[in-house]
Scaffold this motif. Structure first.
Motif, PDB file in Angstrom:
ATOM      1  N   SER A   7       0.765  -1.575   0.309  1.00 18.37           N
ATOM      2  CA  SER A   7      -0.654  -0.155   0.359  1.00 18.37           C
ATOM      3  C   SER A   7       0.506   1.182  -0.091  1.00 18.37           C
ATOM      4  CB  SER A   7      -1.361  -0.245   1.271  1.00 18.37           C
ATOM      5  OG  SER A   7      -0.097  -0.740   2.587  1.00 18.37           O
ATOM      6  N   GLU A   8       2.282   0.930   0.031  1.00 17.76           N
ATOM      7  CA  GLU A   8       3.148   2.073  -0.170  1.00 17.76           C
ATOM      8  C   GLU A   8       2.693   2.746  -1.248  1.00 17.76           C
ATOM      9  OE1 GLU A   8       7.723   3.355   0.027  1.00 17.76           O
ATOM     10  OE2 GLU A   8       6.894   1.400  -0.333  1.00 17.76           O
ATOM     11  N   PHE A   9       2.525   2.798  -2.036  1.00 19.81           N
ATOM     12  CA  PHE A   9       2.166   3.136  -3.399  1.00 19.81           C
ATOM     13  C   PHE A   9       0.308   3.280  -3.756  1.00 19.81           C
ATOM     14  CE2 PHE A   9       6.805   2.561  -4.647  1.00 19.81           C
ATOM     15  CZ  PHE A   9       6.834   3.664  -4.300  1.00 19.81           C
ATOM     16  N   ASP A  10       0.275   4.289  -3.605  1.00 21.73           N
ATOM     17  CA  ASP A  10      -1.508   4.577  -3.424  1.00 21.73           C
ATOM     18  C   ASP A  10      -1.702   4.947  -4.376  1.00 21.73           C
ATOM     19  OD1 ASP A  10      -4.528   3.664  -3.287  1.00 21.73           O
ATOM     20  OD2 ASP A  10      -4.123   4.469  -0.897  1.00 21.73           O
ATOM     21  N   TRP A  11      -1.846   5.136  -5.966  1.00 16.82           N
ATOM     22  CA  TRP A  11      -2.249   6.283  -6.378  1.00 16.82           C
ATOM     23  C   TRP A  11      -3.558   6.509  -6.430  1.00 16.82           C
ATOM     24  CZ3 TRP A  11       2.267   8.008  -7.392  1.00 16.82           C
ATOM     25  CH2 TRP A  11       3.791   7.224  -7.611  1.00 16.82           C
ATOM     26  N   LYS A  12      -4.040   7.935  -6.604  1.00 21.21           N
ATOM     27  CA  LYS A  12      -5.282   8.068  -7.041  1.00 21.21           C
ATOM     28  C   LYS A  12      -5.249   9.104  -7.798  1.00 21.21           C
ATOM     29  CE  LYS A  12      -6.515   6.614  -2.527  1.00 21.21           C
ATOM     30  NZ  LYS A  12      -7.112   5.668  -2.088  1.00 21.21           N
ATOM     31  N   CYS A  13      -6.596   9.413  -8.227  1.00 23.50           N
ATOM     32  CA  CYS A  13      -7.734  10.278  -9.362  1.00 23.50           C
ATOM     33  C   CYS A  13      -7.091  11.398  -9.313  1.00 23.50           C
ATOM     34  CB  CYS A  13      -8.452  10.322  -9.956  1.00 23.50           C
ATOM     35  SG  CYS A  13      -8.841   8.213 -10.481  1.00 23.50           S
ATOM     36  N   GLN A  14      -6.369  12.629  -9.917  1.00 22.94           N
ATOM     37  CA  GLN A  14      -6.637  13.822  -8.977  1.00 22.94           C
ATOM     38  C   GLN A  14      -7.609  15.199 -10.570  1.00 22.94           C
ATOM     39  OE1 GLN A  14      -3.965  14.464  -7.144  1.00 22.94           O
ATOM     40  NE2 GLN A  14      -3.583  12.149  -6.634  1.00 22.94           N
ATOM     41  N   PRO A  15      -8.202  14.753 -10.442  1.00 24.40           N
ATOM     42  CA  PRO A  15      -9.038  15.681 -11.036  1.00 24.40           C
ATOM     43  C   PRO A  15      -9.806  17.122 -10.853  1.00 24.40           C
ATOM     44  CG  PRO A  15     -10.268  15.127  -8.909  1.00 24.40           C
ATOM     45  CD  PRO A  15      -9.122  14.109  -8.436  1.00 24.40           C
ATOM     46  N   GLN A  16      -8.267  17.962  -9.812  1.00 19.13           N
ATOM     47  CA  GLN A  16      -8.776  19.155  -9.841  1.00 19.13           C
ATOM     48  C   GLN A  16      -7.449  20.005 -10.605  1.00 19.13           C
ATOM     49  OE1 GLN A  16      -8.293  21.627  -6.162  1.00 19.13           O
ATOM     50  NE2 GLN A  16      -7.393  23.330  -6.878  1.00 19.13           N
ATOM     51  N   ALA A  17      -6.102  19.001 -10.960  1.00 22.37           N
ATOM     52  CA  ALA A  17      -5.147  19.318 -11.514  1.00 22.37           C
ATOM     53  C   ALA A  17      -5.498  19.009 -13.115  1.00 22.37           C
ATOM     54  CB  ALA A  17      -3.828  18.053 -11.418  1.00 22.37           C
ATOM     55  N   ALA A  18      -6.349  17.528 -13.175  1.00 17.67           N
ATOM     56  CA  ALA A  18      -6.586  17.022 -14.315  1.00 17.67           C
ATOM     57  C   ALA A  18      -7.840  18.274 -15.296  1.00 17.67           C
ATOM     58  CB  ALA A  18      -7.377  16.028 -14.622  1.00 17.67           C
ATOM     59  N   MET A  19      -8.792  19.146 -14.750  1.00 18.90           N
ATOM     60  CA  MET A  19      -8.775  19.783 -15.508  1.00 18.90           C
ATOM     61  C   MET A  19      -8.452  21.290 -15.082  1.00 18.90           C
ATOM     62  SD  MET A  19     -12.616  19.891 -12.039  1.00 18.90           S
ATOM     63  CE  MET A  19     -13.508  21.889 -13.342  1.00 18.90           C
ATOM     64  N   LEU A  20      -7.520  21.651 -14.790  1.00 12.98           N
ATOM     65  CA  LEU A  20      -6.331  22.075 -15.138  1.00 12.98           C
ATOM     66  C   LEU A  20      -5.728  22.389 -16.311  1.00 12.98           C
ATOM     67  CD1 LEU A  20      -5.163  25.840 -14.177  1.00 12.98           C
ATOM     68  CD2 LEU A  20      -3.450  24.452 -12.715  1.00 12.98           C
ATOM     69  N   ILE A  21      -4.876  20.842 -16.772  1.00 18.99           N
ATOM     70  CA  ILE A  21      -4.478  20.396 -17.063  1.00 18.99           C
ATOM     71  C   ILE A  21      -5.501  20.376 -18.592  1.00 18.99           C
ATOM     72  CG2 ILE A  21      -3.128  19.568 -18.654  1.00 18.99           C
ATOM     73  CD1 ILE A  21      -1.915  20.870 -16.610  1.00 18.99           C
ATOM     74  N   ASP A  22      -6.600  20.145 -18.674  1.00 15.04           N
ATOM     75  CA  ASP A  22      -7.453  20.085 -20.098  1.00 15.04           C
ATOM     76  C   ASP A  22      -8.091  21.610 -20.199  1.00 15.04           C
ATOM     77  OD1 ASP A  22      -7.440  17.568 -19.960  1.00 15.04           O
ATOM     78  OD2 ASP A  22      -9.228  16.942 -19.102  1.00 15.04           O
ATOM     79  N   GLN A  23      -8.134  22.315 -19.091  1.00 15.38           N
ATOM     80  CA  GLN A  23      -8.488  23.251 -20.014  1.00 15.38           C
ATOM     81  C   GLN A  23      -7.243  24.714 -20.239  1.00 15.38           C
ATOM     82  OE1 GLN A  23      -9.205  26.658 -16.227  1.00 15.38           O
ATOM     83  NE2 GLN A  23      -8.366  28.625 -17.403  1.00 15.38           N
ATOM     84  N   TRP A  24      -5.595  24.434 -20.071  1.00 12.42           N
ATOM     85  CA  TRP A  24      -5.210  24.915 -21.439  1.00 12.42           C
ATOM     86  C   TRP A  24      -5.042  24.186 -22.095  1.00 12.42           C
ATOM     87  CZ3 TRP A  24      -0.847  24.592 -16.321  1.00 12.42           C
ATOM     88  CH2 TRP A  24      -1.583  25.668 -15.673  1.00 12.42           C
ATOM     89  N   THR A  25      -5.320  22.885 -22.088  1.00 15.00           N
ATOM     90  CA  THR A  25      -4.935  22.615 -23.477  1.00 15.00           C
ATOM     91  C   THR A  25      -6.118  23.167 -24.319  1.00 15.00           C
ATOM     92  OG1 THR A  25      -4.511  20.168 -22.589  1.00 15.00           O
ATOM     93  CG2 THR A  25      -5.101  20.348 -24.889  1.00 15.00           C
ATOM     94  N   GLU A  26      -7.547  23.194 -23.584  1.00 12.44           N
ATOM     95  CA  GLU A  26      -8.862  23.861 -24.777  1.00 12.44           C
ATOM     96  C   GLU A  26      -8.164  24.944 -25.901  1.00 12.44           C
ATOM     97  OE1 GLU A  26     -11.201  21.993 -26.114  1.00 12.44           O
ATOM     98  OE2 GLU A  26     -10.122  20.064 -25.432  1.00 12.44           O
ATOM     99  N   GLU A  27      -7.219  25.677 -24.300  1.00 11.52           N
ATOM    100  CA  GLU A  27      -7.055  27.573 -24.621  1.00 11.52           C
ATOM    101  C   GLU A  27      -5.914  26.861 -26.285  1.00 11.52           C
ATOM    102  OE1 GLU A  27      -5.457  28.707 -21.306  1.00 11.52           O
ATOM    103  OE2 GLU A  27      -7.940  28.970 -20.361  1.00 11.52           O
ATOM    104  N   PHE A  28      -5.291  25.882 -26.150  1.00 10.72           N
ATOM    105  CA  PHE A  28      -4.590  26.172 -27.229  1.00 10.72           C
ATOM    106  C   PHE A  28      -4.697  25.605 -28.128  1.00 10.72           C
ATOM    107  CE2 PHE A  28      -1.036  26.699 -23.997  1.00 10.72           C
ATOM    108  CZ  PHE A  28       0.585  27.252 -25.261  1.00 10.72           C
ATOM    109  N   VAL A  29      -6.055  24.438 -28.219  1.00  9.83           N
ATOM    110  CA  VAL A  29      -6.806  24.446 -29.451  1.00  9.83           C
ATOM    111  C   VAL A  29      -7.348  25.342 -30.232  1.00  9.83           C
ATOM    112  CG1 VAL A  29      -8.686  22.887 -30.094  1.00  9.83           C
ATOM    113  CG2 VAL A  29      -6.382  21.641 -28.574  1.00  9.83           C
ATOM    114  N   ARG A  30      -8.430  26.771 -29.460  1.00  6.26           N
ATOM    115  CA  ARG A  30      -8.957  26.977 -29.593  1.00  6.26           C
ATOM    116  C   ARG A  30      -8.183  28.565 -30.000  1.00  6.26           C
ATOM    117  NH1 ARG A  30     -11.265  30.517 -25.006  1.00  6.26           N
ATOM    118  NH2 ARG A  30      -8.247  31.297 -25.399  1.00  6.26           N
ATOM    119  N   ASP A  31      -6.878  28.405 -30.104  1.00  8.35           N
ATOM    120  CA  ASP A  31      -6.096  29.669 -29.876  1.00  8.35           C
ATOM    121  C   ASP A  31      -4.815  29.862 -31.528  1.00  8.35           C
ATOM    122  OD1 ASP A  31      -7.579  31.197 -28.978  1.00  8.35           O
ATOM    123  OD2 ASP A  31      -5.928  30.730 -27.076  1.00  8.35           O
ATOM    124  N   ASN A  32      -4.090  28.503 -30.972  1.00  2.54           N
ATOM    125  CA  ASN A  32      -3.296  27.427 -32.124  1.00  2.54           C
ATOM    126  C   ASN A  32      -4.388  26.039 -33.632  1.00  2.54           C
ATOM    127  OD1 ASN A  32      -1.273  26.061 -33.842  1.00  2.54           O
ATOM    128  ND2 ASN A  32      -0.341  27.232 -31.868  1.00  2.54           N
TER     129      ASN A  32
END
Length: 450
Positions: A7-32
């Motif tokens: 149980s030393e490496f108990d990986w979890k989902c990181q929804p807040q970080a994912a939302m931030l990266i997705d937001q920035w990605t969509e901005e690049f798709v929109r602008d480039n």
């Protein structure tokens, strides 16, 4: 109280970080426009997503951006130069903050030159041929830049323009690893030979460049024995991407040689991560390892008991067992994965549905998914059947590992050797499915797979 090794490496989902990266990605798709077109082509022509290739964002520094990163679980990497933010608990691109005039998104590819050829671009490449880091800015708008980067064991972000003095050594060791002899009278000699090649390369190139060369050679050997790999690689090469979307490399090992496999990997700079156990019925387990500089992750499979998984089975020799499990029998029929057989599978990141559909249209079918979570989906392509050497069949019969009926089937029909694995990760999830894989591994057992 120290954590259990299970149980030393108990990986979890990181929804807040994912939302931030997705937001920035969509901005690049929109602008480039180039980014938008490339995302569409990636999905339609390779069954992958733009997010599967992201290496890093370079953004103008602001206190607000720093706050967003910190709140999302990113941590500042302390080193000279521009602040670099990374997420220790999830799979996300790095974020570099600095005095950049434009926002930049960079994807990782195996070869910058190959990407430029595929997209008919003559943009200059930063970093000389043979450099451990090369970069090219492919498309600019008034506010954005799109770049591609290739890494060879280099975790930096700025290519060096200094002359590369060891190009000949790189080429010599690259060829030595690619043409490595794999079949010896004794497997001990095979391991010793591989380790000697690694030691020689490390002396000239360092551990990280050696690791990069070793696994480039391993992927080529595996693909030479797997049609699904060749089909998918050609699709990704059409866009100049290569295998830069690899998620993990899976090696099968006999109990006898498991500690040798781990020692070889540690010689290449790998560090042990979580342990995996398929359950008492499955009778196998795995040690996960990661090489920090190259980003290569290994899933090392071995027949294992419930009692052994709680010990340091990666370093303590496993005692002989007469009965072979799925992993042990595979090695008995085909050889050690790091020697004669090659990898059992390479797992890459895809759009799960698109990749399976597109490969099926090209005659590559997949098995039933063994993971179907919102944040993780996994399935093997149908196994590549390999012929089995007569000497291996006779030895397996004499040791009672297979019946005479099974031996005849292997003589005439061969046995499943390798796969490509289709994987989709979401919300930055870094771990593996500990429950669904038992049944699918049994289905790949040559005693039951026909």
């Amino acid at each position: 109280m120290p954590e259990s090794p299970l149980s030393e490496f108990d990986w979890k989902c990181q929804p807040q970080a994912a939302m931030l990266i997705d937001q920035w990605t969509e901005e690049f798709v929109r602008d480039n426009r180039f980014v938008a077109d490339l995302r569409t082509r990636m999905l339609d022509e390779t069954g992958t997503r733009l997010s599967d290739w992201l290496d890093h964002f370079s953004l103008p520094f602001s206190v607000e951006t720093e706050s967003l990163l910190s709140q999302s679980g990113f941590q500042l990497r302390r080193e000279p130069g521009d602040p670099i933010w990374q997420h220790p608990a999830g799979l996300f691109p790095h974020v570099v903050l600095g005095g950049f005039p434009k926002r930049r998104v960079t994807i990782q590819v195996e070869s910058v030159a190959d990407f430029l050829v595929a997209h008919r671009s003559a943009t200059p490449i930063q970093g000389l041929p043979g450099s451990s880091l090369r970069l090219a800015c492919v498309w600019e708008t008034e506010s954005t830049e799109f770049c591609v980067i290739e890494r060879h064991g280099d975790i930096g972000f700025k290519p060096s323009e200094l002359p590369v003095t060891n190009v000949q050594a790189i080429l010599q060791h690259q060829e030595a690893l690619l043409l490595r002899k794999r079949d010896f009278v004794s497997d001990e000699d095979g391991f010793a030979h591989a380790c000697s090649l690694i030691a020689a390369a490390k002396k000239d190139l360092g551990v990280d460049r050696t690791c990069d060369l070793f696994f480039a050679a391993e992927r080529r050997y595996w693909a030479s024995r797997n049609k699904a790999a060749r089909v998918q690689k050609s699709r990704q090469d059409e866009l100049g991407l290569g295998w830069a979307n690899h998620d993990h490399h899976t090696y099968r090992s006999s109990r006898q040689h498991f500690t040798r496999l781990i020692a070889l990997l540690e010689q290449l700079g790998f560090q042990c991560r979580e342990r995996f156990y398929g359950g008492a019925e499955a009778g196998w387990g795995a040690q996960v390892l990661e090489q920090p500089a190259t980003g290569v992750v290994i899933f090392a499979d071995v027949d294992l008991t419930a009692e052994e998984v709680s010990g340091d089975f990666a370093h303590a020799p496993l005692p002989h067992r007469d009965q072979l499990g799925t992993v042990g029998l595979w090695c008995k029929l085909h050889g050690e994965a790091v020697l004669q057989a090659g990898m059992h599978h390479l797992e890459c990141q895809f759009d799960f549905a698109a990749a399976r559909t597109q490969l099926a249209e090209r005659g590559i079918k997949t098995m039933a998914p063994f993971t179907d979570f919102n944040f993780l989906k996994q399935a093997f392509t149908n196994g590549e059947v390999w012929p089995v050497a007569e000497g291996r069949i006779e030895q397996a019969v004499s040791e009672g590992a297979i019946t005479t009926e099974q031996a005849e089937r292997f003589r005439h029909s061969g046995s499943i050797g390798s796969h490509l694995e289709i994987l989709q990760r979401d919300e930055g999830y870094k771990g593996f499915n500990q429950t669904g894989i038992n049944e699918i591994i049994r289905k790949t057992d040559p005693r039951y797979a026909h």
